[in-house]
Design an enzyme around this catalytic site. Structure first.
Site, PDB file in Angstrom:
ATOM      1  N   ARG A 235       0.847  -1.190   0.000  1.00 20.94           N
ATOM      2  CA  ARG A 235       0.000   0.000   0.000  1.00 20.94           C
ATOM      3  C   ARG A 235       0.888   1.246   0.000  1.00 20.94           C
ATOM      4  O   ARG A 235       1.910   1.291   0.706  1.00 20.94           O
ATOM      5  CB  ARG A 235      -0.901   0.041   1.237  1.00 20.94           C
ATOM      6  CG  ARG A 235      -2.141  -0.807   1.158  1.00 20.94           C
ATOM      7  CD  ARG A 235      -3.149  -0.302   0.129  1.00 20.94           C
ATOM      8  NE  ARG A 235      -4.355  -1.133   0.060  1.00 20.94           N
ATOM      9  CZ  ARG A 235      -4.543  -2.131  -0.815  1.00 20.94           C
ATOM     10  NH1 ARG A 235      -3.614  -2.442  -1.693  1.00 20.94           N
ATOM     11  NH2 ARG A 235      -5.677  -2.812  -0.820  1.00 20.94           N
ATOM     12  N   GLU A 264      -4.039   7.371  -4.752  1.00 26.61           N
ATOM     13  CA  GLU A 264      -4.356   6.856  -6.097  1.00 26.61           C
ATOM     14  C   GLU A 264      -5.668   7.445  -6.621  1.00 26.61           C
ATOM     15  O   GLU A 264      -6.595   7.612  -5.834  1.00 26.61           O
ATOM     16  CB  GLU A 264      -4.440   5.325  -6.043  1.00 26.61           C
ATOM     17  CG  GLU A 264      -3.105   4.715  -5.651  1.00 26.61           C
ATOM     18  CD  GLU A 264      -3.175   3.195  -5.457  1.00 26.61           C
ATOM     19  OE1 GLU A 264      -4.236   2.583  -5.695  1.00 26.61           O
ATOM     20  OE2 GLU A 264      -2.153   2.638  -5.054  1.00 26.61           O
ATOM     21  N   HIS A 282      -1.226   0.314 -10.137  1.00 25.69           N
ATOM     22  CA  HIS A 282      -1.868  -0.655  -9.222  1.00 25.69           C
ATOM     23  C   HIS A 282      -2.457  -1.846  -9.999  1.00 25.69           C
ATOM     24  O   HIS A 282      -3.662  -2.061 -10.011  1.00 25.69           O
ATOM     25  CB  HIS A 282      -2.957   0.056  -8.378  1.00 25.69           C
ATOM     26  CG  HIS A 282      -3.325  -0.713  -7.138  1.00 25.69           C
ATOM     27  ND1 HIS A 282      -3.704  -0.107  -5.964  1.00 25.69           N
ATOM     28  CD2 HIS A 282      -3.376  -2.043  -6.877  1.00 25.69           C
ATOM     29  CE1 HIS A 282      -3.978  -1.016  -5.053  1.00 25.69           C
ATOM     30  NE2 HIS A 282      -3.779  -2.208  -5.587  1.00 25.69           N
TER      31      HIS A 282
HETATM   32  P1  NAP Z   1      -1.045 -10.946   4.979  1.00 23.51           P
HETATM   33  O1  NAP Z   1      -0.964 -12.404   4.672  1.00 23.51           O
HETATM   34  O2  NAP Z   1      -1.937 -10.495   6.084  1.00 23.51           O
HETATM   35  O3  NAP Z   1       0.440 -10.410   5.208  1.00 23.51           O
HETATM   36  C1  NAP Z   1       0.724  -9.171   5.738  1.00 23.51           C
HETATM   37  C2  NAP Z   1       2.047  -9.264   6.458  1.00 23.51           C
HETATM   38  O4  NAP Z   1       2.419  -7.969   6.927  1.00 23.51           O
HETATM   39  C3  NAP Z   1       2.019 -10.192   7.651  1.00 23.51           C
HETATM   40  O5  NAP Z   1       3.095 -11.059   7.569  1.00 23.51           O
HETATM   41  C4  NAP Z   1       2.161  -9.262   8.864  1.00 23.51           C
HETATM   42  O6  NAP Z   1       2.913  -9.903   9.897  1.00 23.51           O
HETATM   43  C5  NAP Z   1       2.892  -8.077   8.269  1.00 23.51           C
HETATM   44  N1  NAP Z   1       2.563  -6.836   8.961  1.00 23.51           N
HETATM   45  C6  NAP Z   1       1.337  -6.306   9.147  1.00 23.51           C
HETATM   46  N2  NAP Z   1       1.409  -5.166   9.844  1.00 23.51           N
HETATM   47  C7  NAP Z   1       2.724  -4.980  10.121  1.00 23.51           C
HETATM   48  C8  NAP Z   1       3.435  -3.979  10.842  1.00 23.51           C
HETATM   49  N3  NAP Z   1       2.816  -2.948  11.430  1.00 23.51           N
HETATM   50  N4  NAP Z   1       4.778  -4.088  10.928  1.00 23.51           N
HETATM   51  C9  NAP Z   1       5.423  -5.129  10.344  1.00 23.51           C
HETATM   52  N5  NAP Z   1       4.788  -6.102   9.658  1.00 23.51           N
HETATM   53  C10 NAP Z   1       3.454  -6.032   9.550  1.00 23.51           C
HETATM   54  O7  NAP Z   1      -1.543 -10.142   3.700  1.00 23.51           O
HETATM   55  P2  NAP Z   1      -1.299 -10.492   2.157  1.00 23.51           P
HETATM   56  O8  NAP Z   1      -2.386 -11.338   1.650  1.00 23.51           O
HETATM   57  O9  NAP Z   1       0.114 -10.946   1.995  1.00 23.51           O
HETATM   58  O10 NAP Z   1      -1.476  -9.003   1.534  1.00 23.51           O
HETATM   59  C11 NAP Z   1      -0.632  -7.970   1.940  1.00 23.51           C
HETATM   60  C12 NAP Z   1      -1.075  -6.625   1.409  1.00 23.51           C
HETATM   61  O11 NAP Z   1      -0.740  -6.501   0.035  1.00 23.51           O
HETATM   62  C13 NAP Z   1      -2.592  -6.366   1.417  1.00 23.51           C
HETATM   63  O12 NAP Z   1      -3.051  -5.976   2.707  1.00 23.51           O
HETATM   64  C14 NAP Z   1      -2.740  -5.266   0.386  1.00 23.51           C
HETATM   65  O13 NAP Z   1      -2.641  -4.007   0.996  1.00 23.51           O
HETATM   66  C15 NAP Z   1      -1.550  -5.488  -0.540  1.00 23.51           C
HETATM   67  N6  NAP Z   1      -1.969  -5.940  -1.884  1.00 23.51           N
HETATM   68  C16 NAP Z   1      -1.627  -5.180  -2.967  1.00 23.51           C
HETATM   69  C17 NAP Z   1      -1.993  -5.616  -4.221  1.00 23.51           C
HETATM   70  C18 NAP Z   1      -1.636  -4.840  -5.450  1.00 23.51           C
HETATM   71  O14 NAP Z   1      -2.348  -4.942  -6.442  1.00 23.51           O
HETATM   72  N7  NAP Z   1      -0.558  -4.064  -5.444  1.00 23.51           N
HETATM   73  C19 NAP Z   1      -2.722  -6.800  -4.388  1.00 23.51           C
HETATM   74  C20 NAP Z   1      -3.038  -7.526  -3.269  1.00 23.51           C
HETATM   75  C21 NAP Z   1      -2.645  -7.082  -2.015  1.00 23.51           C
HETATM   76  P3  NAP Z   1       2.677  -9.545  11.454  1.00 23.51           P
HETATM   77  O15 NAP Z   1       1.200  -9.560  11.674  1.00 23.51           O
HETATM   78  O16 NAP Z   1       3.446 -10.593  12.195  1.00 23.51           O
HETATM   79  O17 NAP Z   1       3.283  -8.203  11.657  1.00 23.51           O
HETATM   80  C1  8YV Z   2      -6.936  -4.734  -6.095  1.00 24.80           C
HETATM   81  C2  8YV Z   2      -5.482  -5.014  -4.001  1.00 24.80           C
HETATM   82  O1  8YV Z   2      -6.364  -3.886  -7.031  1.00 24.80           O
HETATM   83  O2  8YV Z   2      -6.353  -7.016  -3.128  1.00 24.80           O
HETATM   84  C3  8YV Z   2      -5.865  -5.916  -2.887  1.00 24.80           C
HETATM   85  O3  8YV Z   2      -5.652  -5.516  -1.722  1.00 24.80           O
HETATM   86  O4  8YV Z   2      -4.884  -4.005  -3.796  1.00 24.80           O
HETATM   87  C4  8YV Z   2      -5.783  -5.388  -5.420  1.00 24.80           C
HETATM   88  O5  8YV Z   2      -5.905  -6.754  -5.598  1.00 24.80           O
HETATM   89  C5  8YV Z   2      -7.943  -3.991  -5.270  1.00 24.80           C
HETATM   90  O6  8YV Z   2      -8.385  -4.671  -4.199  1.00 24.80           O
HETATM   91  C6  8YV Z   2      -9.179  -3.646  -6.043  1.00 24.80           C
HETATM   92  O7  8YV Z   2      -8.937  -2.787  -7.030  1.00 24.80           O
END
Ligand code: NAP
Ligand code: 8YV
Length: 324
Positions: A235, A264, A282
């Site tokens: 993010r 964004e 994104h």
């Molecule tokens: P997840 O499995 O919940 O992983 C998040 C990780 O971040 C966990 O290992 C957590 O470990 C760590 N974390 C959370 N808060 C923290 C903090 N304050 N300090 C240090 N570490 C921290 O989530 P995920 O499925 O991997 O997804 C992660 C994120 O990717 C989503 O929340 C979303 O914002 C982003 N995302 C972006 C896209 C894109 O299109 N660019 C797509 C999908 C997701 P601890 O709880 O042990 O700290």
């Molecule tokens: C998507 C994401 O772009 O899953 C997320 O957290 O950031 C992306 O997969 C978004 O959720 C919807 O546009």
């Protein structure tokens, strides 16, 4: 479509994926939200809504406007746009779409890393602009992935999928979370800044929200160092964007690859002007395949809730809630 669920009013809030709209329309009584938002719905409709499929901000006012609301099914794994703590306090279940997108987003992260380090978008532009013919070969890139050590900020579902790819590519991998992950051999750092100092490639995959707000700041970027590459696929709010612009401009770090931004779709002009910033709009999960899987999970959570009183993927804040 059972007689039971076809009577249940489900609000479609935000720019829904078309497959969400189609399936909700088939399995429930879909309520489209127009430009006027919830306020434009008549009172009887508002009072009838028991579920919401959202790709929109869900705050206290949203929840309070819908007195019969039982479940918010959010599109995307990140749910920083949903006040899940408030939903929990009102006994409203919240679900997201984890796992089905992890491998896709990890692919994007690795692509973005390679593009950033090896300057592939700039090399392609060189070819398209006719410079290969006119000026010769694209200059050798100063950076390489060879010998790099990646530090993953957020070794969760997506972070782990990225780590596995990088390991296969021969990079060393370390990580920082609030807690070490059991059963993982990658080196754990209890401090983000210490990890930044120990690696040369920082990849941020943490969720948004108060706990990670501008965690990647000037001090962390300075610790990353002048050969440092920063990738953000999590993010935009987790980075101090102004500090990042200054670090890229001054050569405090070498380059950055960003898929996400603080505001964004507004990307600061200063970032657009930087040749050492590789920028994507994104697109982490943006394939038809993965977005359809996410859309199905949004609706499957609603179906499961109204059929069985349980959901497939609750967010932690509401995981313990039961249907009343
Ligand atoms: P997840 O499995 O919940 O992983 C998040 C990780 O971040 C966990 O290992 C957590 O470990 C760590 N974390 C959370 N808060 C923290 C903090 N304050 N300090 C240090 N570490 C921290 O989530 P995920 O499925 O991997 O997804 C992660 C994120 O990717 C989503 O929340 C979303 O914002 C982003 N995302 C972006 C896209 C894109 O299109 N660019 C797509 C999908 C997701 P601890 O709880 O042990 O700290
Ligand atoms: C998507 C994401 O772009 O899953 C997320 O957290 O950031 C992306 O997969 C978004 O959720 C919807 O546009």
């Amino acid at each position: 479509m059972t007689a039971k669920t076809s009577d249940i009013a489900i609000l479609l809030a935000g720019k829904s994926h078309p497959h969400v709209s189609v399936r909700v329309g088939r399995e429930f009584r879909a309520i489209e939200i127009g430009k006027g938002g919830i306020a434009a719905l008549d009172e009887a409709t508002r009072r009838a809504i028991r579920g919401a499929a959202v790709m929109a901000r869900v705050d206290a006012a949203f929840v309070d406007a819908l007195p019969a609301l039982e479940i918010v099914s959010s599109f995307g794994v990140g749910y920083d746009h949903v006040d899940a703590a408030y939903c929990a306090s009102r006994n409203v279940m919240v679900t997201n779409t984890p796992d089905v997108l992890s491998e896709e987003v990890a692919d994007t992260a690795v692509g973005l890393l390679i593009n950033t380090v090896r300057e592939l978008p700039r090399a392609e532009k060189w070819l398209r602009d006719g410079r290969w013919k006119k000026d010769g070969a694209y200059p050798l890139t100063a950076a390489t992935l060879r010998g790099r050590h990646a530090g993953i900020f957020g070794l969760g579902r997506i972070g782990l999928a990225i780590a596995r790819r990088l390991e296969a590519m021969g990079l060393a991998v370390s990580y920082h979370n609030r807690r070490p992950v059991e059963g993982v051999a990658y080196h754990y750092h209890a401090s983000l800044k210490d990890m930044a100092a120990a690696v040369d490639t920082l990849i941020s995959v943490v969720p948004g929200g108060a706990a990670t707000d501008r965690a990647v700041n000037a001090g962390v970027l300075e610790a990353l160092g002048s050969d440092g590459v920063f990738i953000n696929i999590g993010r935009g709010s987790a980075v101090d964007e102004q500090a990042l612009i200054e670090a890229l401009s001054a050569g405090t770090i070498r380059a950055a690859g960003l898929d996400v931004f603080a505001d964004e779709p507004n990307v600061p002009e200063a970032l657009l002007a930087l040749p050492n910033a590789c920028l994507l709009p994104h697109v982490g999960s943006s394939t038809q395949h993965t977005r359809r899987a996410m859309a199905n999970l949004v609706v499957d959570n609603l179906v499961s809730w109204f059929d069985r009183g349980t959901v497939l993927t609750p967010v932690p804040e509401t995981a313990g809630l039961k249907q009343e």
